[in-house]
Design a protein around this motif. Structure first.
Motif, PDB file in Angstrom:
ATOM      1  N   ASP A   1       0.797  -1.220   0.000  1.00 35.33           N
ATOM      2  CA  ASP A   1       0.000   0.000   0.000  1.00 35.33           C
ATOM      3  C   ASP A   1       0.839   1.284   0.000  1.00 35.33           C
TER       4      ASP A   1
ATOM      5  N   ASP B   1      -1.262  -2.672  -4.040  1.00 31.61           N
ATOM      6  CA  ASP B   1      -1.532  -1.229  -3.985  1.00 31.61           C
ATOM      7  C   ASP B   1      -0.215  -0.451  -4.101  1.00 31.61           C
TER       8      ASP B   1
ATOM      9  N   ASN C   1      -5.989  -4.049  -4.960  1.00 32.22           N
ATOM     10  CA  ASN C   1      -7.189  -3.552  -5.647  1.00 32.22           C
ATOM     11  C   ASN C   1      -7.003  -2.195  -6.309  1.00 32.22           C
ATOM     12  N   HIS C   2      -5.907  -1.477  -6.005  1.00 29.24           N
ATOM     13  CA  HIS C   2      -5.649  -0.215  -6.705  1.00 29.24           C
ATOM     14  C   HIS C   2      -4.793  -0.428  -7.948  1.00 29.24           C
TER      15      HIS C   2
ATOM     16  N   HIS D   1      -3.084  -9.572  -0.692  1.00 33.27           N
ATOM     17  CA  HIS D   1      -3.336  -8.143  -0.519  1.00 33.27           C
ATOM     18  C   HIS D   1      -4.330  -7.898   0.611  1.00 33.27           C
TER      19      HIS D   1
ATOM     20  N   HIS E   1      -3.492  -4.091   2.703  1.00 32.65           N
ATOM     21  CA  HIS E   1      -4.818  -3.503   2.474  1.00 32.65           C
ATOM     22  C   HIS E   1      -5.404  -2.663   3.603  1.00 32.65           C
TER      23      HIS E   1
HETATM   24 ZN    ZN Z   1      -6.108  -2.228  -0.871  1.00 34.42          ZN
END
Ligand code: ZN
Ligand code: D5M
Ligand code: FE
Length: 522
Positions: A265, A309, A355-356, A402, A465
């Protein structure tokens, strides 16, 4: 023991000698006495060792120390002028401990979706997916002593009224009744049955709170049927079992004291990305920051795991654009790669998406592609892997994920929160599944093989995450959340998520002990 000179506190001769020995530095005869004449002995020793480290000096002589006393070089970081050098100093390039050891990485390709053909998402693939999940989870549960002789649900239904039964089933429904019991519906390939966890068993009820739909559990209890009915339709539970981790899990350890740094992240491209702090982390890995002890740890870091991320991406959350300094996704990855290029050559880097990142959102996610991360693909130290990913690093098994499955667990199990995300991590580990609930917030792809299942309990279970660094030990498994290098975003403020940025867990692969390194600027 002899005490060192005034103002040096408890710094004994033996301790002084140990400090030099630890760093492979020889104190020449007569040098100790000279050393003790220096002001602020502790600071001076640290500075002398550091100077020697940088200049390749191996022997500290009395003359050298006299010269330091004369022109105060220890304080000013520089080397003193030696008017009459009596000792020839052989310069050598000092190697980091991690540089002297070749990496040993085994990526478990079977557990990685990258380069595999994906599911078509039709009815048939859903059936195959659930079947794969059930069979493999049942195998894990059956390996537990209590469930070795578990029967099929069909047999449990045919067992006589009030007979003892044990089954392994997938939870299709879980709810609390008005009277405060928990009522489950569980299935296996042979049939379905209800399970009642009575409010008269408070401990069992507490454990049952953690049950979510689609997970596979074991149930021991008494079969019940209505009078005149031919089959039992309910089990009154006396015990429930999660697949869990064996309490005799023996962790694998490296036989050399190399270390693993874990981050995630970073969100490069975001206005909230803490570049200054991230640069300090890179500086530390390069041996240019920190106390002697911290530098010694940096020199042992052989692996860097990046749990997704990497960049902030574009269009991920409402009004994200106003919080982006780099608005182009390709440029975000270019910038990220620039930071990776600054890492020492001897560190191997394993990178998975989040997820990014610019990959499909459905989990399991394949590795970030060359189209976006071209620079990273050109770097031979970098290993691009899928999410989740299993790897063995110097013999230590690491499962890295993640972490969106945490969102589901936190919102579905009472008492879970982002503040204590380690509890949610533990819940995933005990369920032996990264996304136990099917079809909640996390989009899942019904692959024929369930990649989200935790087939073997790892030695290190890493999740990102949630943007909060935490470490927990459970039955010899080290659970780690790797935090973030992003300050709280507007979105997170609205969601009341308080990150703990710039705190990096470092695991000693020989002892499995974790040190949290803090790189905050204020
Ligand atoms: Zn995330
Ligand atoms: O996630 C950053 C943080 O925000 C992490 O703690 C999860 C949380 N998060 C992300 N999306 C949601 C939604 N939709 N609901 C609740 N909490 C959420 P990141 O993936 O970096 O954006
Ligand atoms: Fe994130």
């Amino acid at each position: 023991m002899q005490q060192a000179g005034a103002g040096a506190g408890e710094f004994s001769d033996a301790e002084i000698l140990k400090e030099f020995l630890k760093r492979n530095l020889n104190l020449h005869p007569g040098a100790l006495a000279e050393l003790k004449k220096l002001e602020n002995l502790r600071g001076a020793v640290e500075q002398i060792i550091s100077n020697a480290h940088h200049s390749g000096r191996e022997v500290i002589t009395a003359d050298y120390l006299k010269a330091i006393r004369r022109d105060g070089a220890a304080k000013n970081l520089g080397e003193p002028h030696l008017s009459e050098p009596k000792v020839v100093v052989v310069k050598r390039t000092k190697k980091f401990f991690a540089e002297e050891h070749e990496a040993e990485i085994k990526l478990k390709e079977l557990s990685d979706i990258t380069n595999k053909s994906y599911s078509e998402g039709n009815v048939e693939s859903f059936a195959k997916y659930f079947n794969n999940r059930y069979e493999r989870m049942a195998k894990i549960l059956r390996s537990r002593n209590h469930l070795r002789e578990a029967s099929s649900i069909e047999r449990a239904r045919r067992a006589g009224n009030r007979s003892e039964v044990k089954i392994i089933g997938m939870v299709s429904d879980a709810r609390k009744t008005q009277k405060g019991h928990v009522l489950l519906e569980v299935e296996d390939p042979t049939g379905a049955i209800k399970v009642l966890i009575s409010n008269t068993k408070p401990e069992l009820l507490e454990a049952a709170k953690e049950i979510v739909t689609d997970e596979v559990i074991g149930v021991e209890g008494v079969a019940g049927r209505d009078s005149g009915s031919e089959e039992s339709e309910i089990i009154f539970a006396n015990d429930i079992f999660f697949p869990d981790v064996s309490n005799s899990h023996e962790p694998n350890k490296s036989d050399v004291p190399l270390a693993l740094a874990i981050i995630s992240d970073t969100h490069v491209g975001s206005t909230k990305f803490l570049e200054g702090e991230f640069l300090r982390f890179i500086k530390w890995l390069n041996g240019e920051l920190g106390t002697q002890k911290q530098r010694e740890l940096a020199e042992r870091v052989k692996y860097l795991l990046v749990g997704g991320d990497l960049v902030d991406g574009v269009g991920i959350y409402p009004e994200q654009e106003s919080e982006l300094v780099i608005k182009d996704i390709h440029q975000q990855y270019e910038r990220f790669a620039e930071f990776i290029a600054m890492l020492p050559q001897h560190i191997e880097i394993i990178i998975l998406p989040g997820n990014h990142d610019a990959v499909r959102q459905a989990e399991p996610q394949p590795a970030i592609s060359e189209e976006f991360a071209g620079k990273l693909y050109q770097d031979s130290r970098v290993h691009m892997v899928g999410n989740p990913c299993s790897a063995s690093l110097h013999g230590v098994n690491v499962l890295s994920y993640h972490g969106r499955g945490m969102d589901d667990v936190i919102s579905n199990i009472p008492g879970m929160s982002y503040t204590h995300a380690e509890k949610a991590m533990l819940s995933l580990l005990r369920k032996r599944h990264l996304t136990p609930i099917y079809g909640d917030k996390v989009p899942l792809s019904p692959e024929v093989h369930d990649y989200m299942l935790i087939e073997e309990a790892p030695d290190i279970f890493h999740v990102g995450h949630v943007h909060r660094t935490s470490v927990l030990n459970y039955r010899n498994v080290t659970l780690i959340n790797s935090g973030t290098f992003q300050q709280q975003t507007t979105f997170q403020r609205k969601m009341n998520i308080v990150p703990t940025p710039a705190i990096v867990p470092i695991v000693d692969l020989q002892t499995l002990k974790t040190t949290k390194m803090i790189f905050k600027l204020q």
